[in-house]
Design an enzyme around this catalytic site. Sequence first.
Site, PDB file in Angstrom:
ATOM      1  N   TRP A 192     -16.444  10.187 -13.613  1.00 42.80           N
ATOM      2  CA  TRP A 192     -15.580   9.934 -12.457  1.00 42.80           C
ATOM      3  C   TRP A 192     -14.979  11.213 -11.895  1.00 42.80           C
ATOM      4  O   TRP A 192     -14.679  11.305 -10.708  1.00 42.80           O
ATOM      5  CB  TRP A 192     -14.464   8.957 -12.821  1.00 42.80           C
ATOM      6  CG  TRP A 192     -13.536   9.396 -13.935  1.00 42.80           C
ATOM      7  CD1 TRP A 192     -13.659   9.125 -15.268  1.00 42.80           C
ATOM      8  CD2 TRP A 192     -12.339  10.187 -13.799  1.00 42.80           C
ATOM      9  NE1 TRP A 192     -12.627   9.693 -15.981  1.00 42.80           N
ATOM     10  CE2 TRP A 192     -11.804  10.348 -15.113  1.00 42.80           C
ATOM     11  CE3 TRP A 192     -11.678  10.760 -12.729  1.00 42.80           C
ATOM     12  CZ2 TRP A 192     -10.625  11.078 -15.352  1.00 42.80           C
ATOM     13  CZ3 TRP A 192     -10.507  11.492 -12.968  1.00 42.80           C
ATOM     14  CH2 TRP A 192      -9.996  11.633 -14.269  1.00 42.80           C
ATOM     15  N   TRP A 199       2.085   1.704  -3.435  1.00 53.13           N
ATOM     16  CA  TRP A 199       1.060   2.262  -4.332  1.00 53.13           C
ATOM     17  C   TRP A 199       1.144   3.786  -4.352  1.00 53.13           C
ATOM     18  O   TRP A 199       0.972   4.418  -5.401  1.00 53.13           O
ATOM     19  CB  TRP A 199      -0.335   1.801  -3.902  1.00 53.13           C
ATOM     20  CG  TRP A 199      -1.444   2.380  -4.713  1.00 53.13           C
ATOM     21  CD1 TRP A 199      -2.216   3.462  -4.406  1.00 53.13           C
ATOM     22  CD2 TRP A 199      -1.916   1.924  -5.997  1.00 53.13           C
ATOM     23  NE1 TRP A 199      -3.139   3.710  -5.400  1.00 53.13           N
ATOM     24  CE2 TRP A 199      -2.971   2.781  -6.381  1.00 53.13           C
ATOM     25  CE3 TRP A 199      -1.548   0.873  -6.844  1.00 53.13           C
ATOM     26  CZ2 TRP A 199      -3.662   2.613  -7.578  1.00 53.13           C
ATOM     27  CZ3 TRP A 199      -2.246   0.715  -8.047  1.00 53.13           C
ATOM     28  CH2 TRP A 199      -3.281   1.579  -8.400  1.00 53.13           C
ATOM     29  N   GLU A 208       0.830  -1.201   0.000  1.00 53.28           N
ATOM     30  CA  GLU A 208       0.000   0.000   0.000  1.00 53.28           C
ATOM     31  C   GLU A 208       0.868   1.256   0.000  1.00 53.28           C
ATOM     32  O   GLU A 208       0.558   2.247  -0.660  1.00 53.28           O
ATOM     33  CB  GLU A 208      -0.937  -0.003   1.210  1.00 53.28           C
ATOM     34  CG  GLU A 208      -2.009  -1.076   1.174  1.00 53.28           C
ATOM     35  CD  GLU A 208      -2.983  -0.884   0.032  1.00 53.28           C
ATOM     36  OE1 GLU A 208      -3.466   0.259  -0.152  1.00 53.28           O
ATOM     37  OE2 GLU A 208      -3.259  -1.852  -0.678  1.00 53.28           O
ATOM     38  N   TRP A 268      -9.442   6.882  -8.668  1.00 55.56           N
ATOM     39  CA  TRP A 268     -10.712   7.059  -9.375  1.00 55.56           C
ATOM     40  C   TRP A 268     -10.650   6.477 -10.787  1.00 55.56           C
ATOM     41  O   TRP A 268     -11.596   5.816 -11.242  1.00 55.56           O
ATOM     42  CB  TRP A 268     -11.102   8.545  -9.416  1.00 55.56           C
ATOM     43  CG  TRP A 268     -11.890   8.923  -8.201  1.00 55.56           C
ATOM     44  CD1 TRP A 268     -11.419   9.465  -7.044  1.00 55.56           C
ATOM     45  CD2 TRP A 268     -13.304   8.732  -8.012  1.00 55.56           C
ATOM     46  NE1 TRP A 268     -12.447   9.627  -6.142  1.00 55.56           N
ATOM     47  CE2 TRP A 268     -13.607   9.198  -6.716  1.00 55.56           C
ATOM     48  CE3 TRP A 268     -14.322   8.231  -8.804  1.00 55.56           C
ATOM     49  CZ2 TRP A 268     -14.910   9.167  -6.188  1.00 55.56           C
ATOM     50  CZ3 TRP A 268     -15.618   8.203  -8.294  1.00 55.56           C
ATOM     51  CH2 TRP A 268     -15.905   8.656  -6.999  1.00 55.56           C
ATOM     52  N   ASN A 278     -11.424   2.068   3.111  1.00 52.32           N
ATOM     53  CA  ASN A 278     -10.897   1.819   1.765  1.00 52.32           C
ATOM     54  C   ASN A 278     -11.819   0.953   0.910  1.00 52.32           C
ATOM     55  O   ASN A 278     -12.070   1.258  -0.257  1.00 52.32           O
ATOM     56  CB  ASN A 278      -9.515   1.161   1.849  1.00 52.32           C
ATOM     57  CG  ASN A 278      -8.949   0.851   0.481  1.00 52.32           C
ATOM     58  OD1 ASN A 278      -8.687   1.754  -0.293  1.00 52.32           O
ATOM     59  ND2 ASN A 278      -8.779  -0.423   0.180  1.00 52.32           N
ATOM     60  N   TRP A 331     -21.415  10.381 -20.632  1.00 52.35           N
ATOM     61  CA  TRP A 331     -21.798  10.410 -19.227  1.00 52.35           C
ATOM     62  C   TRP A 331     -23.174  11.050 -19.067  1.00 52.35           C
ATOM     63  O   TRP A 331     -23.568  11.890 -19.869  1.00 52.35           O
ATOM     64  CB  TRP A 331     -20.781  11.215 -18.415  1.00 52.35           C
ATOM     65  CG  TRP A 331     -19.384  10.690 -18.448  1.00 52.35           C
ATOM     66  CD1 TRP A 331     -18.326  11.196 -19.146  1.00 52.35           C
ATOM     67  CD2 TRP A 331     -18.883   9.542 -17.739  1.00 52.35           C
ATOM     68  NE1 TRP A 331     -17.199  10.454 -18.913  1.00 52.35           N
ATOM     69  CE2 TRP A 331     -17.507   9.433 -18.060  1.00 52.35           C
ATOM     70  CE3 TRP A 331     -19.448   8.614 -16.873  1.00 52.35           C
ATOM     71  CZ2 TRP A 331     -16.699   8.423 -17.529  1.00 52.35           C
ATOM     72  CZ3 TRP A 331     -18.652   7.609 -16.343  1.00 52.35           C
ATOM     73  CH2 TRP A 331     -17.292   7.524 -16.669  1.00 52.35           C
TER      74      TRP A 331
END
Length: 450
Positions: free
Chosen positions: A345, A264, A261, A368, A327, A292
Amino acid sequence: MPDPVILWLRQDLRLHDQPALVAAAHEAAVIPVYILDDDAPGDWAIGGAQRWWLHHALDAFGKALKDKGSRLILRRGDAVKELHKLCEDTGASQIHAIRHYEPWWRKAEKALGDRLCLHDGNHLAPIEEVTTGSGGLFKVYSSFWKALATRMPPEDPLPAPRSIPAPSKWPKSDSLADWKLLPTKPDWSGGFDSWTPGEAAAREAAKDFADRVNAYDIDRNMPSIDGSSRLSPHLHMGEISPRDAWHLAGGGKAALTFHKELAWRDFTSGVILDRPDYADANGRPKFDQLKWRRSPEDLKAWQQGRTGYPIVDAGMRQLWTSGWMHNRVRMITASFLIKHLLIDWREGERWFWDCLVDADFGNNAVNWQWVAGTGVDSNMWGRIMAPLVQSEKFDAAGYIREWVPELAKLPDAAIHDPETAGCRPAAYPKPIIGHREARQRALEAGRAAR
């Protein structure tokens, strides 16, 4: 005495493992400076929740500096101009700072030229040094992790200095209170009392997590347990360094998931270094053709936690109340906005940016786009999370009761989907759209875009 040097602080408000501070203190008297620059980031000036955290973080860091014989100088305005002014006023010819990767900070760093001495300290390893065989930056996390892992564990963290040499004369400083970073009319931060900003609190949180790290791999996915580290806002504000967090968590298999993590975060910094527009542009251009929906009503229902999907509503209410979201639930709520409501998004990204105390530019954008399927490394568009299934699978009943009190009296068997169970309270809304209907609509939109 030699001329003083400036320590330019941004998201690195700590004394431990602060290489820019160590270098500055070895050189001359140090003038620590934080500049609130709301113009350079443009549309990405920090949001309301981050401002609440920043106020308390600066207050805590100012006190920590005072204990070392120093003080924190506050300025507001264009960071480059303010730093040049400080150099002229104090006679400083050198500025020390930790390297940042947000596009506006890279532009500012370049503008400061030879006066600026940059240090690596907010990542496990220098981002530019973790590269592909051809020397480029990684676009896929799994490959990035393999390359980074060969350099791990990271170097041992630097100790905090015993004292910080002070200049004979201090420059003028703003008052933190005058910045008005805290909400007042209304004060929506009542639920933020679960957080304690500052380096001391960050280190305590890291030590507490070390006692729970053995269960992290499983418990981090269980909203009702919340086995997450709770370190994300401290890492974002730089109150603890990634390599300090790595070592405090311990080694071995127990800490591996947490280490990944942390990695990341490094990966997302590489993405925005390679793609500075990643927070605004699809990583995969073919999604520029996706149509969208524009539905202010549905967007507002999602923001307020009134979608009729308990796990989604619990997450969105937790976000608004506490400035944070579990999370697993972040993925569920993001997927719901994008796939179920077919809303861009970027609308969700902006909402999270304003509401999260840990809203990190790279992390927010990459996460996202990962959920949306539009990113360079992401899920396929056709992967659509089923929120009702996810809620039951990860045993979110207790989490829903905490954040959606209208459903608190429902049994576990019904609380995930009270509409189907036939026991939806009148005070709780009907589902905004059916799962099958939403899934079919999203798949058709994806096919049309391709």
